[in-house]
Structure formats: C-alpha cells, structure tokens
Design a protein around this motif. Structure first.
Motif, PDB file in Angstrom:
ATOM      1  N   GLY A   1       0.806  -1.217   0.000  1.00 56.54           N
ATOM      2  CA  GLY A   1       0.000   0.000   0.000  1.00 56.54           C
ATOM      3  C   GLY A   1       0.838   1.265   0.000  1.00 56.54           C
ATOM      4  N   MET A   2       2.074   1.185   0.489  1.00 57.13           N
ATOM      5  CA  MET A   2       2.957   2.356   0.466  1.00 57.13           C
ATOM      6  C   MET A   2       3.201   2.820  -0.962  1.00 57.13           C
ATOM      7  N   ALA A   3       3.232   1.889  -1.887  1.00 57.44           N
ATOM      8  CA  ALA A   3       3.485   2.223  -3.288  1.00 57.44           C
ATOM      9  C   ALA A   3       2.207   2.261  -4.121  1.00 57.44           C
ATOM     10  N   TYR A   4       1.267   1.389  -3.819  1.00 59.55           N
ATOM     11  CA  TYR A   4       0.103   1.248  -4.683  1.00 59.55           C
ATOM     12  C   TYR A   4      -1.214   1.656  -4.031  1.00 59.55           C
ATOM     13  N   GLY A   5      -1.144   2.127  -2.804  1.00 55.91           N
ATOM     14  CA  GLY A   5      -2.357   2.524  -2.096  1.00 55.91           C
ATOM     15  C   GLY A   5      -2.918   3.842  -2.600  1.00 55.91           C
ATOM     16  N   ARG A   6      -4.037   4.230  -2.033  1.00 57.27           N
ATOM     17  CA  ARG A   6      -4.696   5.460  -2.459  1.00 57.27           C
ATOM     18  C   ARG A   6      -5.170   6.263  -1.253  1.00 57.27           C
ATOM     19  N   ILE A   7      -5.527   7.474  -1.512  1.00 60.65           N
ATOM     20  CA  ILE A   7      -6.137   8.313  -0.490  1.00 60.65           C
ATOM     21  C   ILE A   7      -7.569   8.615  -0.926  1.00 60.65           C
ATOM     22  N   HIS A   8      -8.328   9.181  -0.035  1.00 60.38           N
ATOM     23  CA  HIS A   8      -9.727   9.489  -0.300  1.00 60.38           C
ATOM     24  C   HIS A   8      -9.870  10.282  -1.593  1.00 60.38           C
ATOM     25  N   GLY A   9     -10.773   9.829  -2.437  1.00 60.94           N
ATOM     26  CA  GLY A   9     -11.044  10.520  -3.686  1.00 60.94           C
ATOM     27  C   GLY A   9     -10.267  10.001  -4.880  1.00 60.94           C
ATOM     28  N   GLU A  10      -9.234   9.212  -4.633  1.00 66.42           N
ATOM     29  CA  GLU A  10      -8.461   8.652  -5.740  1.00 66.42           C
ATOM     30  C   GLU A  10      -9.049   7.311  -6.170  1.00 66.42           C
ATOM     31  N   PRO A  11      -8.890   6.969  -7.440  1.00 62.72           N
ATOM     32  CA  PRO A  11      -9.322   5.631  -7.873  1.00 62.72           C
ATOM     33  C   PRO A  11      -8.332   4.578  -7.346  1.00 62.72           C
TER      34      PRO A  11
ATOM     35  N   ALA B   1      11.623  -9.541   1.064  1.00 61.71           N
ATOM     36  CA  ALA B   1      12.426  -9.724  -0.148  1.00 61.71           C
ATOM     37  C   ALA B   1      11.531  -9.780  -1.385  1.00 61.71           C
ATOM     38  N   TRP B   2      10.404 -10.465  -1.280  1.00 65.45           N
ATOM     39  CA  TRP B   2       9.477 -10.576  -2.408  1.00 65.45           C
ATOM     40  C   TRP B   2       8.964  -9.195  -2.804  1.00 65.45           C
ATOM     41  N   ILE B   3       8.600  -8.397  -1.813  1.00 63.70           N
ATOM     42  CA  ILE B   3       8.107  -7.048  -2.092  1.00 63.70           C
ATOM     43  C   ILE B   3       9.218  -6.205  -2.721  1.00 63.70           C
ATOM     44  N   ALA B   4      10.409  -6.293  -2.177  1.00 63.15           N
ATOM     45  CA  ALA B   4      11.536  -5.547  -2.753  1.00 63.15           C
ATOM     46  C   ALA B   4      11.737  -5.933  -4.210  1.00 63.15           C
ATOM     47  N   GLU B   5      11.679  -7.215  -4.508  1.00 62.66           N
ATOM     48  CA  GLU B   5      11.853  -7.665  -5.891  1.00 62.66           C
ATOM     49  C   GLU B   5      10.771  -7.094  -6.796  1.00 62.66           C
ATOM     50  N   LYS B   6       9.532  -7.146  -6.340  1.00 53.17           N
ATOM     51  CA  LYS B   6       8.428  -6.608  -7.153  1.00 53.17           C
ATOM     52  C   LYS B   6       8.591  -5.109  -7.369  1.00 53.17           C
TER      53      LYS B   6
ATOM     54  N   LEU C   1      11.373  -3.473  -7.424  1.00 58.88           N
ATOM     55  CA  LEU C   1      12.502  -3.271  -8.338  1.00 58.88           C
ATOM     56  C   LEU C   1      12.152  -3.627  -9.778  1.00 58.88           C
ATOM     57  N   GLU C   2      11.089  -4.386  -9.961  1.00 62.17           N
ATOM     58  CA  GLU C   2      10.604  -4.712 -11.309  1.00 62.17           C
ATOM     59  C   GLU C   2       9.661  -3.642 -11.847  1.00 62.17           C
ATOM     60  N   ASP C   3       9.205  -2.750 -10.978  1.00 59.69           N
ATOM     61  CA  ASP C   3       8.309  -1.662 -11.354  1.00 59.69           C
ATOM     62  C   ASP C   3       9.183  -0.452 -11.685  1.00 59.69           C
ATOM     63  N   ASP C   4       9.206  -0.054 -12.952  1.00 62.39           N
ATOM     64  CA  ASP C   4      10.128   0.990 -13.402  1.00 62.39           C
ATOM     65  C   ASP C   4      10.049   2.266 -12.571  1.00 62.39           C
ATOM     66  N   GLU C   5       8.852   2.703 -12.253  1.00 60.57           N
ATOM     67  CA  GLU C   5       8.694   3.959 -11.505  1.00 60.57           C
ATOM     68  C   GLU C   5       9.254   3.846 -10.088  1.00 60.57           C
ATOM     69  N   ILE C   6       8.952   2.761  -9.421  1.00 63.86           N
ATOM     70  CA  ILE C   6       9.440   2.572  -8.052  1.00 63.86           C
ATOM     71  C   ILE C   6      10.937   2.293  -8.067  1.00 63.86           C
TER      72      ILE C   6
ATOM     73  N   THR D   1      22.727   4.415  -7.802  1.00 64.76           N
ATOM     74  CA  THR D   1      23.187   3.737  -9.007  1.00 64.76           C
ATOM     75  C   THR D   1      22.037   2.987  -9.649  1.00 64.76           C
ATOM     76  N   GLU D   2      22.214   2.599 -10.873  1.00 64.69           N
ATOM     77  CA  GLU D   2      21.213   1.829 -11.618  1.00 64.69           C
ATOM     78  C   GLU D   2      21.166   0.394 -11.088  1.00 64.69           C
ATOM     79  N   VAL D   3      19.967  -0.098 -10.858  1.00 67.43           N
ATOM     80  CA  VAL D   3      19.822  -1.487 -10.432  1.00 67.43           C
ATOM     81  C   VAL D   3      19.756  -2.355 -11.677  1.00 67.43           C
ATOM     82  N   GLU D   4      20.622  -3.352 -11.727  1.00 62.33           N
ATOM     83  CA  GLU D   4      20.650  -4.265 -12.856  1.00 62.33           C
ATOM     84  C   GLU D   4      19.536  -5.282 -12.706  1.00 62.33           C
ATOM     85  N   VAL D   5      18.660  -5.330 -13.718  1.00 65.10           N
ATOM     86  CA  VAL D   5      17.525  -6.260 -13.670  1.00 65.10           C
ATOM     87  C   VAL D   5      17.840  -7.494 -14.480  1.00 65.10           C
TER      88      VAL D   5
END
Length: 162
Positions: free
Chosen positions: A74-84, A136-141, A143-148, A158-162
């Motif tokens: 939710g820290m990355a994908y959550g919403r606040i009141h009024g947001e979709p 670790a699973w959350i960190a991996e996900k 790191l796979e999300d370009d924006e995060i 530095t750039e994280v190598e994927v």
C-alpha cells in the motif's frame, strides 16, 4: 548496485529486526520497506502494523508478515480518499498471498507454526524466514516496477541491474 544485492539486504534487515526482538513480523516488513523506499512515511507508520503479529493480535489467522507485506504494498500502490484504486493493488496483493501459500502451504499463522512449540527457537527462526521472504518478495516486485525502481535507484545512487 545489483538488484539481488538489494533484495538480499532487504531480507537481512527484515529478518534482523525480528530476530533481535526490535519488531515483530508485520512491523519488521513495514519498517524495512519504508526504509527501502527512502522513508516516504514517518517512522511512526510502523505503529499501524503492531496489531498484526501472531495472526492478527495473537488470533492465529492471517500471518503477520503477510499482513505487514500488504501494508507495505500500500505504500506504493495505495490510495487516499477521492483517488481511484490503483490497478496494481489487488493483483499484487493476491500474488503476495499466493507466493507465501505456495512456499509454505498456507498464509494462516496457526497452520504455519503448527509443527513448532510456540516459544521454541525453531518456531521463531521459521517466522523470521517467512518475514524475510515477504520483505524480499516485495523488494523484488518494487525493483521490477520501473517507476518505483527509479526511486530506489536514486536512493542507492546507481542503476539497479535487472
């Protein structure tokens, strides 16, 4: 910094907080992911995770690490009141649930620890491993999300190598 190095660091941090008794499972995950993300939330956010250990207040239901993991997502994908609702929130939460269920056979705390005496070091080590796995699973996900990953890259310098 290599992606796997960051994931391993996150795992070690979350496990360490729990192992040393600084936090319980859910708190360890929330605190570690907040740190990974560069503290987007005040450190007091971990208080919101304090009701989840031992399957939601010692009730033995949903694993506290998984609950903390859902909060961390939710820290990355959550919403606040009024947001979709973010289109990623439900699928990634379900994916976390399924990942832990596939690895350990359940996400229910009482099932996960049924083969251990609760006060034993073996049970604690088992729960520490689950906590590390969730973080670790959350960190991996993330790191796979370009924006995060971009924000994490900036934090690590530095750039994280994927």
């Amino acid at each position: 910094m290599d992606k796997q190095v960051i994931i391993d660091l996150v795992r070690q941090k979350a496990e360490g907080y729990f192992q040393r008794g600084e936090f319980f499972c859910s708190e360890s995950v929330v605190h570690t992911i907040n740190e990974l993300l560069g503290w987007p939330y005040d450190k007091n956010i971990v208080k919101m995770a304090s009701a989840f250990p031992i399957g939601l207040g010692k009730s033995g239901c949903l694993c506290g690490a998984v609950s903390g993991g859902a909060m961390a997502l939710g820290m990355a994908y959550g919403r606040i009141h009024g947001e979709p609702m973010n289109d990623k929130m439900f699928p990634i939460s379900a994916e976390l649930h399924n990942h832990i269920k596939d690895l350990y056979g359940s996400t229910c705390c009482r099932v996960l620890v049924k083969n251990y005496e609760f006060t034993s070091p073996e049970r604690k080590a088992h729960c520490v491993r689950i906590t590390g796995e969730v973080a670790a699973w959350i960190a991996e996900k993330f790191l796979e999300d370009d924006e995060i990953a971009l924000n994490i890259n900036e934090r690590f310098g530095t750039e994280v190598e994927v």
